[in-house]
Design an enzyme around this catalytic site. Structure first.
Site: not given
Length: 168
Positions: A23, A47, A99, A137
């Site tokens: 990040h 989430k 990614r 994460s």
């Protein structure tokens, strides 16, 4: 009369649960591309985040304080539609990280919906530095929960917060 220069402002949204070095890489690179960068920490309660909303805003704020282009970067929390938030903040772009190819389909759909809702805001896709392509994460939390070493994956302040949280 001279025309007022329009500010090129971008939004980099995310849950940032927790903020990783990947990040940070995108924040630094985005800050070079735009006059202002708003790092928008999403409430995103759906989430079921590891860190609560205030903790995530605090951690991101602490991380950003250590960056070179701090004067260009602002950390805010938000809830609701990203396109509306970006419009309200008068952003010209939304930054999204990719990614892997697997990220593209979801991000592409989101970008098209954001364009439909706010047609004057572009989505800018950035790939992380090669050293962070594998990092997420979720992976960081999994490694930390299972006693692995996350040094070098997250800023020191985040590592300490994860360690403290896991002791509870």
């Amino acid at each position: 009369m001279m025309a007022k220069k329009q500010i090129r402002r971008a939004i980099y949204p995310g849950t940032f649960d927790p903020v990783t070095n990947g990040h940070i890489s995108l924040i630094e690179r985005s800050a070079c591309l735009f006059d202002e960068l708003i790092v928008a920490v999403s409430l995103n309660a759906g989430k079921n985040p590891f860190f609560d909303f205030e903790e995530r805003i605090h951690l991101m704020t602490e991380v950003v304080k250590k960056l070179d282009d701090i004067s260009k970067i602002k950390v805010v929390g938000f809830d609701g539609l990203l396109a509306k938030f970006a419009s309200d903040m008068q952003a010209k772009a939304i930054i999204r990280g990719l990614r892997a190819v697997s990220d593209f389909e979801f991000e592409f759909q989101m970008a098209l919906m954001n364009r439909k809702l706010a047609h004057d805001i572009e989505t800018v896709f950035l790939m992380p530095s090669l050293s962070w392509v594998y990092l997420s994460s979720t992976i960081v939390k999994d490694v930390a929960v299972n006693g692995g070493d996350i040094a070098g994956l997250v800023p020191v302040v985040v590592k300490k917060a994860l360690k403290k949280k896991l002791k509870k």
